[in-house]
Design an enzyme around this catalytic site. Structure first.
Site, PDB file in Angstrom:
ATOM      1  N   ARG A 153      17.085  48.892  26.620  1.00  0.00           N
ATOM      2  CA  ARG A 153      16.428  49.331  27.851  1.00  0.00           C
ATOM      3  C   ARG A 153      17.462  49.369  28.974  1.00  0.00           C
ATOM      4  NH1 ARG A 153      11.725  46.142  31.302  1.00  0.00           N
ATOM      5  NH2 ARG A 153      11.110  47.867  32.630  1.00  0.00           N
ATOM      6  N   ASP A 435      10.325  37.988  34.959  1.00  0.00           N
ATOM      7  CA  ASP A 435      11.492  38.846  35.145  1.00  0.00           C
ATOM      8  C   ASP A 435      11.360  39.545  36.490  1.00  0.00           C
ATOM      9  OD1 ASP A 435       9.647  40.873  34.745  1.00  0.00           O
ATOM     10  OD2 ASP A 435      10.410  41.450  32.777  1.00  0.00           O
TER      11      ASP A 435
END
Length: 517
Positions: A153, A435
């Site tokens: 990613r 996150d």
């Protein structure tokens, strides 16, 4: 040390580190430079279009499914490419930063896919970025590892990498993460029986998907790799992308491996886009579950869209961290099980977890629905019809946020900022693996509540000071003044910054060695 001059005007403006020369080879940097030269200006134009779209929506223009692409949605003939090797069965995916410890845990967790996350789970220090690339190279080279498929990613289009310079400007961070991994990993992955696979974050429309597709085509041509070898899953985590799911699949169809549902980023996008409106005023985040009607509409449409076009639909990430306290552990497991059961029964082909301890639970749930089948793409959900009004029907439930809810957002944002400023992008807080998306939803909720005066500014200031004191007691070396300033700029200013990361990155994480220094 002077900056290193390279072909295609790409220069390294950072001090060398351990094994960095294995990643930053002249050929690899030349490859990234070619991509930047070909696509950098187009990326800037798309970012300008993001701002224009935000102004249109902010001024009251309606958001709807595009009329100009109705033919794509109505055409029953097109489908995405068939699943690539290693991507047919995705019932359990695990996500985390591409550091060595996380990689070992993920690749030995029993998950079918590991998403190595340079975006939300990585604080983009230069060492983290390059060490992440080294981790991936080493993981591919380790032939004794389990057959977990690696998906990378890259960072979003909105971020720059200021330790690399092209024609006097920072390089798009997405092209750095993609380009370095593709250059070093594509052939290795093909030889290992898989391929160069990606997960694309933060896309807002079909044009951004088209840009990625053109990058894939060019990258494959430059390295002599057959067209269509690259595969990419798109995270549908912005409200505008939710209205263009089919168009995004269409643009990437020869390289598509489906769509992935986000949660915190999706809510974050809603507030960024419509936070000025009282009808989009959200309650505290713990009360916004995936059973809310507007989120049900989003996930139902995602499954319907993917299966209509032969693509995988991957569910959201379970952020719970199994704890030592038996009661808390059982409560967390029960919550994850309920969430995964809903996804599997709705037609998702797999789902994600953030902790290895939840892999078997996720597998058990999807095994119960899929059995021996790798997916349930044949379940097309033809009965699903979702309107624009349903996607946008954010009905606030309950009263104003509780004092505990406001404090929780302040506490999460501050502690995540503290970790991120020190180079940690994924951190366990209050039983969840948080996150950047967690920090984003926490700080924009504070901003929204302040804007609409459901929370008094004096209350937020008091909680901010109290939580800073607590944080200082927990971590005497935490940079409290920097953390306070970052919170005030991103959660308490009159105008909402679209992301906390660009400004914080430039001010705190960039360590350039300028030419002649």
């Amino acid at each position: 040390m002077s900056a290193t001059a390279l072909t295609h005007w790409l220069r390294v403006l950072a001090a060398p580190g351990h094994r960095h020369d294995e990643v930053l080879t002249p050929a690899a940097l030349d490859f990234v430079g070619r991509l930047v030269g070909a696509f950098g200006e187009r990326r800037l134009e798309l970012l300008k279009e993001r701002r224009r779209q935000a102004l249109r929506l902010g001024s009251g223009s309606p958001l709807d499914f595009p009329m100009v692409t109705s033919g794509i949605r109505a055409d029953p003939s097109w489908r995405v490419a068939p699943p690539a090797p290693g991507l047919a069965d995705r019932r359990v995916e695990i996500a985390g930063p591409p550091d060595r410890r996380t990689a070992v845990d993920a690749l030995n967790s029993g998950a079918d896919v590991w998403m190595a996350d340079f975006a939300d789970a990585t604080a983009p220090t230069w060492d983290n970025v390059i060490d992440g690339q080294l981790t991936l190279i080493d993981a591919i080279e380790n032939r004794e590892q389990p057959a977990t498929t690696i998906v990378v990613r890259p960072r979003g289009w909105h971020l720059d990498e200021e330790h690399l310079e092209f024609d006097g400007r920072p390089v798009p961070a997405a092209l750095v993460d993609f380009g370095l991994y593709f250059f070093h990993g594509a052939r290795r992955q093909i030889d290992a029986g898989h391929g160069p696979y990606f997960c694309l974050p933060k896309l807002e429309n079909r044009y951004e998907a088209r840009l990625w597709n053109d990058i894939f085509v060019t990258a494959q041509e430059l390295l002599g790799i057959p067209r269509g070898t690259v595969r990419a899953t798109v995270l549908i985590e912005t409200i505008t992308a939710a209205f263009e799911m089919e168009e995004i699949l269409y643009e990437l169809r020869e390289h598509s491996s489906g769509l992935n549902a986000g949660r915190w980023d999706y809510l974050f996008s809603l507030i960024k886009t419509f936070g000025h409106r009282t009808d989009f005023l959200l309650p505290e985040r713990g009360q916004v579950t995936m059973t809310a009607p507007f989120l049900r509409a989003y996930t139902e449409l995602l499954v319907r869209t993917c299966h209509k076009r032969g693509a995988h639909a991957v569910g959201g990430m379970a952020a719970q961290v199994p704890g030592k306290d038996p009661a808390a552990h059982e409560a967390a497991v029960a919550k994850v099980r309920l969430d995964k059961e809903r996804e599997a029964e709705d037609g998702f082909d797999g789902s994600g977890v953030a902790h290895p301890g939840l892999v078997e639970l996720c597998r058990e749930v999807f095994d119960g629905v899929l059995g021996d089948r790798p997916h349930q793409i044949d379940r097309t959900r033809d009965e699903v019809e979702v309107t624009a009004a349903e996607l946008l029907s954010v009905r606030r439930t309950g009263g104003p946020p509780s004092a505990e809810g406001v404090r929780a957002n302040v506490a999460v944002a501050l502690r995540y900022f503290a970790a991120w400023l020190r180079g940690r992008g994924a951190v366990a807080l209050y039983g969840l693996m948080e996150d950047a998306a967690s920090a984003e939803i926490a700080r924009v909720q504070i901003w929204q509540w302040l804007r609409h005066r459901v929370v008094e500014r004096e209350t937020v200031v008091r909680l901010l000071e109290e939580e800073l004191v607590s944080l200082g007691a927990e971590d005497p070396w935490a940079p409290l003044d920097e953390i306070r300033a970052l919170f005030e700029r991103t959660a308490m200013a009159g105008e909402l910054p679209l992301f906390f990361t660009p400004d914080a990155y430039t001010q705190h994480l960039v360590r350039r060695v300028e030419e002649g220094a």
